[in-house]
Design an enzyme around this catalytic site. Structure first.
Site, PDB file in Angstrom:
ATOM      1  N   LYS B  93       2.667   5.652   4.214  1.00  0.00           N
ATOM      2  CA  LYS B  93       2.119   6.130   2.946  1.00  0.00           C
ATOM      3  C   LYS B  93       0.784   6.772   3.287  1.00  0.00           C
ATOM      4  O   LYS B  93      -0.191   6.078   3.607  1.00  0.00           O
ATOM      5  CB  LYS B  93       1.936   4.964   1.964  1.00  0.00           C
ATOM      6  N   GLY B 154      -5.681   2.019  -9.383  1.00  0.00           N
ATOM      7  CA  GLY B 154      -6.303   0.841  -9.988  1.00  0.00           C
ATOM      8  C   GLY B 154      -6.763   1.034 -11.424  1.00  0.00           C
ATOM      9  O   GLY B 154      -7.296   0.116 -12.028  1.00  0.00           O
ATOM     10  N   ALA B 181       0.334   4.972  -8.108  1.00  0.00           N
ATOM     11  CA  ALA B 181      -1.035   4.791  -8.611  1.00  0.00           C
ATOM     12  C   ALA B 181      -1.165   5.064 -10.105  1.00  0.00           C
ATOM     13  O   ALA B 181      -0.551   5.993 -10.640  1.00  0.00           O
ATOM     14  CB  ALA B 181      -2.036   5.656  -7.869  1.00  0.00           C
ATOM     15  N   ASN B 203       0.623  -1.872  -7.766  1.00  0.00           N
ATOM     16  CA  ASN B 203       0.075  -3.088  -7.181  1.00  0.00           C
ATOM     17  C   ASN B 203      -0.755  -3.855  -8.208  1.00  0.00           C
ATOM     18  O   ASN B 203      -0.400  -4.939  -8.658  1.00  0.00           O
ATOM     19  CB  ASN B 203      -0.752  -2.720  -5.946  1.00  0.00           C
ATOM     20  N   THR B 204      -1.878  -3.232  -8.630  1.00  0.00           N
ATOM     21  CA  THR B 204      -2.838  -3.928  -9.479  1.00  0.00           C
ATOM     22  C   THR B 204      -2.210  -4.445 -10.771  1.00  0.00           C
ATOM     23  O   THR B 204      -2.537  -5.555 -11.220  1.00  0.00           O
ATOM     24  CB  THR B 204      -4.018  -2.990  -9.815  1.00  0.00           C
TER      25      THR B 204
END
Lengths: 65, 253
Positions: B93, B154, B181, B203-204
């Site tokens: 990535k 994020g 993202a 992720n977050t």
């Protein structure tokens, strides 16, 4: 000799990258290395001499997004 | 199902491994998410790396190492080479960050690094914007997958520029694309899949949720719903109302 490992000054007796890794306790560790900013493959570690002031990066698997 | 460098993934969810309250929650969230890919990074070994690697291997999913934190093509290339050896995968990535506040990609460094890495046999997943010209350059450089952002990393803002993403999707219908993202909610993930994107990477949104395991399951359901909806050929939106109840046979009252 004095080299830099992961940003910190270290004194090592070893004269190769493989020797330094063993001395620092990473002989069996799953790590990747870079010497002076360039990738150093695991297969080249035992043939790569160290010199004073070399910058060695020892990276491990870590959390990431 | 999209082909990511010859690999067909069982799930359209790719999940990050950072910021969980504990390794145990990470493992449980991963299983609840049914994600097929785990993103990982490389950092200076300070004692935790070996244990983390055991956890990742135990998940039994494909690993996608990133070049997070790299601000130049040179750093990203070196990190990618180290990642290939460390994680034993050609997948990378590719992140080349251009701005510290927005974490938006540096398009010039990204194309440069992608070209070098593709020539070295890497299978590059470039973290990019929705810019079509940049997408074309990345494909020219040898990328076979694109990862346009939804919003800054994020931020949890979702799909910030649906128009741009829609036109990007339409411009390269054959290229596997992952929205990477900015996804904050399962509805954002569903929206991405409804728009025809092949997968989402986040992720977050899971790791920092009050209950990461429940949120992981919510995302699993959302990507499944989004993909089903896309395959079911959604109706076209229209500006004017159209009665759904039959007009014929209406009583005269």
């Amino acid at each position: 000799m004095r080299i830099e490992v992961n940003g910190e000054a270290r004194e090592v007796a070893a004269t190769t990258v493989a020797g330094a890794l063993a001395e620092l306790g990473w002989a069996e560790a799953r790590v990747a290395t870079a010497l002076n900013g360039d990738f150093l493959p695991a297969t080249a570690r035992s043939d790569t001499p160290l010199k004073v002031g070399d910058r060695l990066e020892v990276l491990a698997p870590m959390q990431g997004g | 199902m999209a082909d990511f460098y010859g690999v067909t993934l069982e799930s359209r969810l790719m999940l990050g491994t950072a910021q969980y309250p504990s390794p145990r929650v990470l493992e449980e969230a991963f299983r609840a998410s049914r994600a097929s890919v785990a993103t990982v990074s490389l950092r200076r070994e300070a004692g935790q790396g070996q244990g983390f690697w055991d956890i990742i291997r135990g998940l039994g999913v494909r690993v996608l190492p990133n070049t997070a934190g790299c601000h130049s093509a040179r750093e990203a290339i070196t990190t990618a080479r180290m990642a290939r050896e460390l994680f034993d995968t050609p997948w990378i990535k590719l992140e080349v960050i251009g701005h510290a506040d927005t974490l938006q990609p540096d398009p010039f460094g990204l194309v440069e690094a992608a070209g070098v890495l593709a020539a070295e046999g890497f299978e590059v997943f470039p973290y990019t914007t929705e810019d079509q010209v940049l997408a074309a350059r990345l494909l020219d450089a040898g990328c076979r997958v694109l990862m346009p952002w939804g919003a800054p990393i994020g931020s949890g803002l979702g799909l910030n520029n649906p128009y741009g993403l829609r036109t990007l999707r339409a411009a390269f219908p054959e290229v596997p694309m992952v929205i990477d993202a900015g996804i904050g909610l399962p509805s954002h993930a569903a929206q991405a899949l409804e728009m025809g994107f092949d997968a989402v990477l986040l992720n977050t949104a899971v790791a920092q949720a009050g209950d990461p395991v429940a949120m992981a399951r919510a995302f699993a359901l959302a990507v499944e719903a989004g993909a089903l909806a896309r395959a079911a050929d959604p109706m076209e939106p229209r500006d004017m109302a159209a009665p759904s109840t039959p007009v014929l046979g209406r009583a005269f009252l």
